[in-house]
Design an enzyme around this catalytic site. Structure first.
Site, mmCIF file in Angstrom:
data_model
loop_
_atom_site.group_PDB
_atom_site.id
_atom_site.type_symbol
_atom_site.label_atom_id
_atom_site.label_comp_id
_atom_site.label_asym_id
_atom_site.label_seq_id
_atom_site.Cartn_x
_atom_site.Cartn_y
_atom_site.Cartn_z
ATOM 1 N N THR A 22 10.133 -18.489 9.278
ATOM 2 C CA THR A 22 9.570 -17.696 8.181
ATOM 3 C C THR A 22 10.373 -17.875 6.894
ATOM 4 O O THR A 22 9.824 -18.217 5.836
ATOM 5 C CB THR A 22 9.564 -16.198 8.577
ATOM 6 O OG1 THR A 22 8.819 -16.057 9.783
ATOM 7 C CG2 THR A 22 8.937 -15.337 7.484
ATOM 8 N N VAL A 23 11.674 -17.670 6.975
ATOM 9 C CA VAL A 23 12.493 -17.680 5.756
ATOM 10 C C VAL A 23 12.735 -19.113 5.270
ATOM 11 O O VAL A 23 12.584 -19.406 4.069
ATOM 12 C CB VAL A 23 13.840 -16.957 5.997
ATOM 13 C CG1 VAL A 23 14.628 -16.895 4.695
ATOM 14 C CG2 VAL A 23 13.618 -15.559 6.557
ATOM 15 N N GLU B 231 22.376 -12.218 -0.145
ATOM 16 C CA GLU B 231 21.423 -11.246 -0.704
ATOM 17 C C GLU B 231 20.243 -10.996 0.237
ATOM 18 O O GLU B 231 19.766 -9.865 0.382
ATOM 19 C CB GLU B 231 20.910 -11.763 -2.056
ATOM 20 C CG GLU B 231 20.023 -10.803 -2.803
ATOM 21 C CD GLU B 231 20.768 -9.543 -3.221
ATOM 22 O OE1 GLU B 231 21.557 -9.591 -4.164
ATOM 23 O OE2 GLU B 231 20.558 -8.489 -2.583
ATOM 24 N N VAL C 39 20.102 -8.234 3.392
ATOM 25 C CA VAL C 39 19.922 -6.786 3.297
ATOM 26 C C VAL C 39 18.710 -6.470 2.423
ATOM 27 O O VAL C 39 18.662 -6.841 1.259
ATOM 28 C CB VAL C 39 21.171 -6.099 2.693
ATOM 29 C CG1 VAL C 39 20.976 -4.588 2.646
ATOM 30 C CG2 VAL C 39 22.420 -6.445 3.489
ATOM 31 N N GLY D 185 15.626 -7.558 2.337
ATOM 32 C CA GLY D 185 14.698 -8.626 1.933
ATOM 33 C C GLY D 185 14.790 -8.996 0.468
ATOM 34 O O GLY D 185 15.821 -9.459 -0.009
ATOM 35 N N ILE E 125 14.860 -7.207 -2.212
ATOM 36 C CA ILE E 125 15.502 -6.284 -3.161
ATOM 37 C C ILE E 125 16.911 -6.779 -3.483
ATOM 38 O O ILE E 125 17.701 -7.002 -2.569
ATOM 39 C CB ILE E 125 15.597 -4.856 -2.571
ATOM 40 C CG1 ILE E 125 14.222 -4.331 -2.162
ATOM 41 C CG2 ILE E 125 16.279 -3.917 -3.542
ATOM 42 C CD1 ILE E 125 14.275 -2.955 -1.493
ATOM 43 N N GLY F 38 5.614 -11.804 9.813
ATOM 44 C CA GLY F 38 6.942 -12.448 9.780
ATOM 45 C C GLY F 38 8.075 -11.455 9.655
ATOM 46 O O GLY F 38 9.184 -11.821 9.263
ATOM 47 N N ASP G 44 19.259 -3.791 13.683
ATOM 48 C CA ASP G 44 19.130 -4.626 12.483
ATOM 49 C C ASP G 44 19.435 -3.812 11.215
ATOM 50 O O ASP G 44 20.186 -4.255 10.342
ATOM 51 C CB ASP G 44 17.700 -5.196 12.424
ATOM 52 C CG ASP G 44 17.429 -5.906 11.119
ATOM 53 O OD1 ASP G 44 17.887 -7.034 10.950
ATOM 54 O OD2 ASP G 44 16.763 -5.299 10.251
ATOM 55 N N LYS H 275 22.639 -4.053 8.406
ATOM 56 C CA LYS H 275 22.511 -4.062 6.936
ATOM 57 C C LYS H 275 23.347 -2.955 6.306
ATOM 58 O O LYS H 275 24.036 -3.163 5.301
ATOM 59 C CB LYS H 275 21.030 -3.895 6.554
ATOM 60 C CG LYS H 275 20.173 -5.075 6.998
ATOM 61 C CD LYS H 275 18.702 -4.745 6.903
ATOM 62 C CE LYS H 275 17.829 -5.914 7.337
ATOM 63 N NZ LYS H 275 16.443 -5.566 7.570
HETATM 64 P P1 NAP Z 1 12.302 -17.580 12.663
HETATM 65 O O1 NAP Z 1 10.980 -17.549 12.001
HETATM 66 O O2 NAP Z 1 12.412 -17.260 14.099
HETATM 67 O O3 NAP Z 1 12.916 -19.044 12.408
HETATM 68 C C1 NAP Z 1 14.125 -19.445 12.976
HETATM 69 C C2 NAP Z 1 14.295 -20.941 12.715
HETATM 70 O O4 NAP Z 1 15.579 -21.331 13.189
HETATM 71 C C3 NAP Z 1 13.268 -21.821 13.410
HETATM 72 O O5 NAP Z 1 12.850 -22.838 12.542
HETATM 73 C C4 NAP Z 1 14.019 -22.419 14.590
HETATM 74 O O6 NAP Z 1 13.595 -23.719 14.944
HETATM 75 C C5 NAP Z 1 15.426 -22.482 14.024
HETATM 76 N N1 NAP Z 1 16.423 -22.404 15.087
HETATM 77 C C6 NAP Z 1 16.654 -21.371 15.915
HETATM 78 N N2 NAP Z 1 17.633 -21.689 16.764
HETATM 79 C C7 NAP Z 1 18.017 -22.947 16.446
HETATM 80 C C8 NAP Z 1 18.988 -23.855 16.971
HETATM 81 N N3 NAP Z 1 19.729 -23.512 18.014
HETATM 82 N N4 NAP Z 1 19.110 -25.060 16.389
HETATM 83 C C9 NAP Z 1 18.354 -25.410 15.345
HETATM 84 N N5 NAP Z 1 17.407 -24.591 14.806
HETATM 85 C C10 NAP Z 1 17.263 -23.404 15.362
HETATM 86 O O7 NAP Z 1 13.338 -16.640 11.910
HETATM 87 P P2 NAP Z 1 13.230 -16.023 10.447
HETATM 88 O O8 NAP Z 1 12.340 -14.817 10.474
HETATM 89 O O9 NAP Z 1 12.949 -17.081 9.460
HETATM 90 O O10 NAP Z 1 14.705 -15.445 10.252
HETATM 91 C C11 NAP Z 1 15.786 -16.314 10.005
HETATM 92 C C12 NAP Z 1 17.013 -15.481 9.628
HETATM 93 O O11 NAP Z 1 16.711 -14.727 8.475
HETATM 94 C C13 NAP Z 1 17.456 -14.471 10.683
HETATM 95 O O12 NAP Z 1 18.857 -14.333 10.609
HETATM 96 C C14 NAP Z 1 16.805 -13.185 10.240
HETATM 97 O O13 NAP Z 1 17.494 -12.051 10.662
HETATM 98 C C15 NAP Z 1 16.918 -13.340 8.752
HETATM 99 N N6 NAP Z 1 15.962 -12.571 7.948
HETATM 100 C C16 NAP Z 1 14.623 -12.644 8.241
HETATM 101 C C17 NAP Z 1 13.728 -11.952 7.455
HETATM 102 C C18 NAP Z 1 12.256 -11.978 7.712
HETATM 103 O O14 NAP Z 1 11.548 -11.218 7.051
HETATM 104 N N7 NAP Z 1 11.782 -12.821 8.631
HETATM 105 C C19 NAP Z 1 14.203 -11.183 6.385
HETATM 106 C C20 NAP Z 1 15.565 -11.151 6.113
HETATM 107 C C21 NAP Z 1 16.432 -11.848 6.903
HETATM 108 P P3 NAP Z 1 12.120 -24.013 15.524
HETATM 109 O O15 NAP Z 1 11.163 -23.632 14.431
HETATM 110 O O16 NAP Z 1 12.102 -25.487 15.788
HETATM 111 O O17 NAP Z 1 11.983 -23.186 16.755
HETATM 112 N N1 HSE Z 2 13.375 -7.712 10.881
HETATM 113 C C1 HSE Z 2 13.774 -7.350 9.577
HETATM 114 C C2 HSE Z 2 12.952 -6.166 9.113
HETATM 115 C C3 HSE Z 2 13.595 -8.504 8.645
HETATM 116 O O1 HSE Z 2 11.935 -5.867 9.725
HETATM 117 O O2 HSE Z 2 13.339 -5.532 8.135
HETATM 118 C C4 HSE Z 2 14.200 -8.251 7.285
HETATM 119 O O3 HSE Z 2 15.582 -8.160 7.356
#
Ligand code: NAP
Ligand code: HSE
Length: 428
Positions: free
Chosen positions: A14-15, A131, A134, A136, A138, A189, A203, A207
């Site tokens: 997603t990110v 940034e 914590v 998203g 903001i 996502g 989570d 933060k």
């Molecule tokens: P996600 O959609 O699950 O994507 C994770 C990505 O990391 C995937 O592309 C995956 O590869 C890759 N990955 C996982 N393990 C791996 C490994 N061992 N080696 C290489 N690649 C690996 O996660 P996300 O939602 O984007 O979140 C990513 C980070 O941002 C997390 O720390 C999350 O807490 C943080 N975050 C997320 C959001 C949100 O709204 N989603 C907001 C703020 C912060 P594949 O695609 O090939 O499986």
């Molecule tokens: N899983 C987190 C949430 C993503 O729902 O707020 C953003 O950090």
């Protein structure tokens, strides 16, 4: 124009894909604002064959994120994989050891290892910015480290998990069951790879601990956050709190008290017509209080592709401009060890009891509450068709200890079934 800033992105979910889209869509705008071009050199994810909906053919591919982190042709390592240890930690350490700056959205990693990583980065002359970790989209880290840098921060408070806010509000407004709403949050996502981190309040606790470190100049102390998730909250609680003029929010509070640093993340009731009570969907709200500025309220999308990638790219542009901010807004070696304090401040409470419907039952409850020093402000009993009657009580201000004693006491009366639900009411 000077040399481009070269990015290596580990994680194309997603990110990560959100970051690729912004770099591709806004290359000119970013170059003008950063004073130099920003380019993606290499990317990493597990599956090289997955269709990710964007053209990645111009970038080198690494299946191993540690190999990406060590590449000599990147300046900034962007960690958007997730996980508080394993490959995310190994790759971040490798990037720092290679002298690269790091931009991370990974609050779990930083909450567990932020101090060690910050010390390593500062010793290596590298920076870590986070940034996106914590709230998203903001810009709350920038607000604390830059806009409010001259303030003594007195309190940090807010709703910091989009998933929980989405579930709590959507169940109420759309009358949908938990399972349906949970799947909607996944499609948007919002969810962590392990959604129990969201639902369990972990989570949001990560933060809060990061904000507390910056706000109070203390080492990150996630283990000291008093945590409670939303798993015990039922649709009945949501509706009944509404009947009493409140909404349930997973609310975090961090403040320095005379006894030490209080950090808590738990479901609380807030007045339905307050700004926090009005917060819908995946929106987050963070309230910052400083001695000179007074109160600042920041509100916006707390999760999802666009908002989170926006925050990642804000950090990238900050680095491209030449900023060398310490990880937690002051040198990591100058952060103090906090003394953890329990939440002991008085508050009104909401209690829900399932009362066996027989003469004298209510009197027994009132007596236990009185003995614990808990005074009743309002009470409502609901109509029912079986042998138990849901009873709601709003107390006058009382202490967490008195409420704990009262809840234990009512369990011993023989007139309630199940454990009482007790939620603090925050006047915000
Ligand atoms: P996600 O959609 O699950 O994507 C994770 C990505 O990391 C995937 O592309 C995956 O590869 C890759 N990955 C996982 N393990 C791996 C490994 N061992 N080696 C290489 N690649 C690996 O996660 P996300 O939602 O984007 O979140 C990513 C980070 O941002 C997390 O720390 C999350 O807490 C943080 N975050 C997320 C959001 C949100 O709204 N989603 C907001 C703020 C912060 P594949 O695609 O090939 O499986
Ligand atoms: N899983 C987190 C949430 C993503 O729902 O707020 C953003 O950090």
């Amino acid at each position: 124009m000077t040399d481009p800033l070269r990015l290596g992105i580990a994680g194309l979910g997603t990110v990560g894909i959100g970051v690729v889209k912004i770099v591709q869509r806004h290359a000119d705008l970013i170059a003008k604002r950063a004073g130099r071009p920003v380019e993606i050199t290499a990317v990493s994810a597990r599956d090289p064959n997955k269709d990710r909906g964007v053209d990645l053919s111009a970038y080198a591919w690494e299946t191993d994120p540690v190999a990406l982190a060590r590449r000599g042709d990147i300046d900034v390592f962007i960690e958007v994989m997730g996980g508080h240890d394993g490959p995310a930690k190994a790759a971040t350490e490798a990037a720092i050891a290679a002298g690269h700056d790091v931009v991370s959205a990974n609050k779990a990693l930083l909450a567990h290892s932020g101090q060690a990583l910050a010390e390593a980065a500062e010793a290596a002359g590298a920076v870590i910015r986070f940034e996106a970790a914590v709230a998203g989209g903001i810009p709350v880290i920038k607000a604390l480290t830059e806009g409010l840098a001259a303030n003594r921060i007195t309190r940090v408070m807010g709703v910091m998990n989009g998933t929980c806010n989405y579930i709590l509000t959507r169940m109420e407004s759309a009358g949908l069951p938990y399972e349906t709403v949970f799947e909607e949050a996944r499609a948007l996502g919002y969810l962590e790879a392990d959604p129990t981190l969201d639902i369990g309040g972990i989570d949001a606790g990560h933060k809060l601990s990061l904000l507390a470190a910056i706000a109070f100049g203390t080492k990150v102390s996630f283990d000291a956050v008093a945590l409670e998730g939303i798993d015990r909250i039922s649709i009945d609680d949501i509706r009944r709190a509404g009947d009493m003029g409140y909404r349930i929010k997973l609310l975090g509070v961090a403040q320095q008290t005379g006894r030490g640093l209080e950090q808590r993340m738990s479901p609380c009731l807030v007045p339905a017509d307050s700004p926090l009570g009005q917060l819908q969907g995946g929106t987050n709200m963070v309230v910052l209080e400083g001695d000179s500025v007074g109160q600042i309220v920041l509100r916006g999308a707390g999760a999802g592709e666009g908002p989170t990638a926006s925050a990642v790219m804000a950090d990238v542009i900050e680095i491209a401009r030449g900023s060398r901010m310490s990880t937690f807004g002051q040198p990591a070696t100058s952060l103090s060890q906090p003394v953890a304090a329990n939440a002991s401040g008085a508050a009104a409470y909401y209690l829900r009891l399932e009362l066996i419907d027989k003469p004298g039952a209510l009197a027994k409850i009132a007596s236990v509450l009185g003995d614990a020093g808990v005074s009743i402000s309002r009470m409502r009993q609901y109509g029912h068709e079986d042998t138990t009657a849901p009873v709601l009580i709003v107390t006058h201000k009382t202490t967490p200890d008195a409420i704990a004693t009262a809840c234990e006491g009512v369990m011993g009366t023989g007139v309630v079934t199940g454990k009482p639900v007790a939620l603090r009411i925050e006047q915000v």
